[in-house]
Design a protein around this motif. Structure first.
Motif, PDB file in Angstrom:
ATOM      1  N   CYS A  84      -1.935  -3.821  -4.604  1.00  0.00           N
ATOM      2  CA  CYS A  84      -3.049  -3.902  -3.776  1.00  0.00           C
ATOM      3  C   CYS A  84      -4.441  -3.839  -4.519  1.00  0.00           C
ATOM      4  CB  CYS A  84      -2.977  -2.679  -2.863  1.00  0.00           C
ATOM      5  SG  CYS A  84      -4.192  -2.964  -1.465  1.00  0.00           S
ATOM      6  N   SER A  90      -9.482   8.001  -5.992  1.00  0.00           N
ATOM      7  CA  SER A  90      -9.055   7.890  -4.356  1.00  0.00           C
ATOM      8  C   SER A  90     -10.057   8.512  -3.470  1.00  0.00           C
ATOM      9  CB  SER A  90      -7.651   8.424  -4.485  1.00  0.00           C
ATOM     10  OG  SER A  90      -7.349   8.783  -3.168  1.00  0.00           O
ATOM     11  N   ASN A 105      -1.400   7.366  -5.795  1.00  0.00           N
ATOM     12  CA  ASN A 105      -0.041   7.215  -5.715  1.00  0.00           C
ATOM     13  C   ASN A 105       0.686   5.867  -5.929  1.00  0.00           C
ATOM     14  OD1 ASN A 105      -0.095  10.106  -4.930  1.00  0.00           O
ATOM     15  ND2 ASN A 105      -0.019   9.451  -2.897  1.00  0.00           N
ATOM     16  N   ASN A 106       0.711   5.355  -7.219  1.00  0.00           N
ATOM     17  CA  ASN A 106       1.342   4.152  -7.575  1.00  0.00           C
ATOM     18  C   ASN A 106       1.926   4.189  -8.985  1.00  0.00           C
ATOM     19  OD1 ASN A 106      -0.826   3.979  -9.557  1.00  0.00           O
ATOM     20  ND2 ASN A 106      -2.363   3.836  -7.585  1.00  0.00           N
ATOM     21  N   TYR A 158      -2.969   5.450  -1.724  1.00  0.00           N
ATOM     22  CA  TYR A 158      -2.284   4.519  -2.625  1.00  0.00           C
ATOM     23  C   TYR A 158      -3.140   4.393  -4.046  1.00  0.00           C
ATOM     24  CZ  TYR A 158      -4.716   1.436   0.590  1.00  0.00           C
ATOM     25  OH  TYR A 158      -5.719   0.731   1.415  1.00  0.00           O
ATOM     26  N   ARG A 169       0.766  -1.139   0.057  1.00  0.00           N
ATOM     27  CA  ARG A 169      -0.103   0.116   0.039  1.00  0.00           C
ATOM     28  C   ARG A 169       0.889   1.411  -0.231  1.00  0.00           C
ATOM     29  NH1 ARG A 169      -2.775  -3.799   2.824  1.00  0.00           N
ATOM     30  NH2 ARG A 169      -5.216  -4.045   2.130  1.00  0.00           N
ATOM     31  N   LYS A 170       2.300   1.078  -0.406  1.00  0.00           N
ATOM     32  CA  LYS A 170       2.858   2.419  -0.446  1.00  0.00           C
ATOM     33  C   LYS A 170       3.985   2.323  -1.646  1.00  0.00           C
ATOM     34  CE  LYS A 170       5.256   5.612   2.523  1.00  0.00           C
ATOM     35  NZ  LYS A 170       6.692   5.791   2.108  1.00  0.00           N
ATOM     36  N   PHE A 171       4.048   3.017  -2.434  1.00  0.00           N
ATOM     37  CA  PHE A 171       4.729   2.770  -3.855  1.00  0.00           C
ATOM     38  C   PHE A 171       5.708   3.766  -4.125  1.00  0.00           C
ATOM     39  CE2 PHE A 171       0.499   0.699  -4.547  1.00  0.00           C
ATOM     40  CZ  PHE A 171       0.810  -0.635  -4.582  1.00  0.00           C
ATOM     41  N   GLN A 227      -7.958   6.652   0.158  1.00  0.00           N
ATOM     42  CA  GLN A 227      -6.755   5.880   0.123  1.00  0.00           C
ATOM     43  C   GLN A 227      -5.692   6.300  -0.820  1.00  0.00           C
ATOM     44  OE1 GLN A 227      -8.538   2.044  -1.149  1.00  0.00           O
ATOM     45  NE2 GLN A 227      -9.259   1.767   1.077  1.00  0.00           N
ATOM     46  N   ALA A 253      -4.016  -1.709  -7.753  1.00  0.00           N
ATOM     47  CA  ALA A 253      -2.881  -0.417  -7.991  1.00  0.00           C
ATOM     48  C   ALA A 253      -1.630  -1.061  -7.864  1.00  0.00           C
ATOM     49  CB  ALA A 253      -3.070   0.386  -6.573  1.00  0.00           C
TER      50      ALA A 253
END
Lengths: 249, 249
Positions: free
Chosen positions: A133, A61, A72-73, A69, A15-17, A67, A162
């Motif tokens: 995700c 989002s 942002n991905n 992510y 969940r963080k890219f 969310q 994502a």
């Protein structure tokens, strides 16, 4: 154990890219992998919308409960159930395909088709070292999503995927015991055993949460499921799907 | 190209298997791979029934239109949408989960969950050199299938997966053009282009069938789809699913 099964068993949601887009080649390989999945009677009843436009990603989002992510991905894929092309083909060929398209049977087919394709995409992406995700949150407001992605009737955006270069490490959450999910020759008829398996799993999950949160969280799988199900989320879905011309008969 | 993507892109349905059962280890690895798939809000809303009993396999084969490979394979898996355990959990915990369980939203979740798991199983099986074929034909008569597999309410057998040691070579059928299935930022709005893509694909498929059957078969994808959809198969599905307590509201 081979590299394919290793990839599959090593799955965890990311969940963080990193701030790095997927290359055109990566996107194509992911979509081609999706398309290689089995499809019911060759129907190919899904579409994939790749979202790179920052404004659209931001809007999606927000639908998905802000969310980060989702915006942002490396790339955001939306997998859609799609019988629009079959409705069109019926129109072009002058054939009466509508009762089938409006049936619950074909609604199920299109959901299954889309999900088989998505999981191939997911495994392919992870095999390239990418993280991902699934985003069910886009179903919070499909009216809005359909507007953002300009999807026609007989198309239902189902979930996002994502994908990106991972910028975090995450745990794997333990699954239900294999014996509980996998039945031999017939569905488990022994309710005492069935209940015991859930209780043992509940203890396992409780211990997992206590350890992971240093005691701040101690719910079981059962209580987590009850919380989620009591909320009655997305109860507009039946009406939305039927308005789009699916699951009607 | 890595071994995972090679496995995925090399997929083809296999409908003839050697008379050799899968080992216990193979079955476990396939089920574990299925369980490693993403699951919506950790719901794990599916079950897998592994069928090895020859009488049950024969009965399922009859439901599926007497397809021999439903009875003759290394192992037969049936993937089921399953909210039975969630209904039970609600009962055990004394919580009101029924409106959610009966919703179209959760019906969609359970279908998607089951299909993601199934595709992981399929990729894992193929990575071990096994062949497979999805069997939608079990949906010809789910009343009968539910009787054979003794599935309770809130469980819908969705499809079979016949897996085994391949005893035949098969072709890959060409998929829709990538540009037709994959849309950028919004669904294709140019209908002339949309139609042209289908026409070109129809020519490709026609040429493929002519070549494969030495001219005996020359239908296009569009005509094939129209034939299939005009048949209106499995129109009992809505009633069956609702009788089982799903897709009601």
């Amino acid at each position: 154990m081979n590299p394919v099964i290793e990839t599959i068993l090593n799955h965890r949601s990311i969940r963080k890219f990193k701030d790095q887009p997927l290359s055109k080649e990566q996107i194509e390989l992911i979509v081609k992998s999706a398309q290689a999945a089995s499809t019911s009677s060759y129907i190919q009843a899904y579409s994939i919308i790749g979202v790179s436009d920052p404004a659209k990603k931001q809007a999606l989002s927000e639908v998905a409960g802000n969310q980060a992510y989702v915006a942002n991905n490396g790339h955001f894929f939306v997998f859609c159930a799609d019988l629009h092309r079959h409705q069109k083909i019926g129109e072009y060929e002058g054939r009466n395909v509508m009762p089938s398209i409006e049936s619950t049977e074909k609604f199920m087919v299109t959901l299954i088709d889309a999900a088989l394709a998505a999981q191939n995409a997911a495994v392919a992406a992870e095999s390239m070292g990418l993280g991902l995700c699934y985003i069910g949150g886009i179903r919070n407001n499909l009216e809005k999503v359909a507007e953002i992605l300009k999807t026609p009737d007989h198309v239902i955006p189902l979930f996002g995927l994502a994908v990106g270069f991972p910028d975090t490490q995450t745990d794997q959450k333990p699954r239900l015991p294999l014996e509980h999910v996998y039945h031999e020759n017939e569905y488990q008829q022994d309710e005492a055993l069935y209940k015991k398996q859930i209780e043992e799993y509940d203890q396992l999950i409780q211990a997992y949460y206590i350890k992971r949160t240093s005691g701040k969280r101690d719910d079981t799988w059962s209580t987590q499921m009850c919380e989620m199900l009591e909320k009655q989320s997305r109860m507009y879905m039946k009406e939305f799907v039927q308005k789009k011309g699916l699951n009607l008969k």
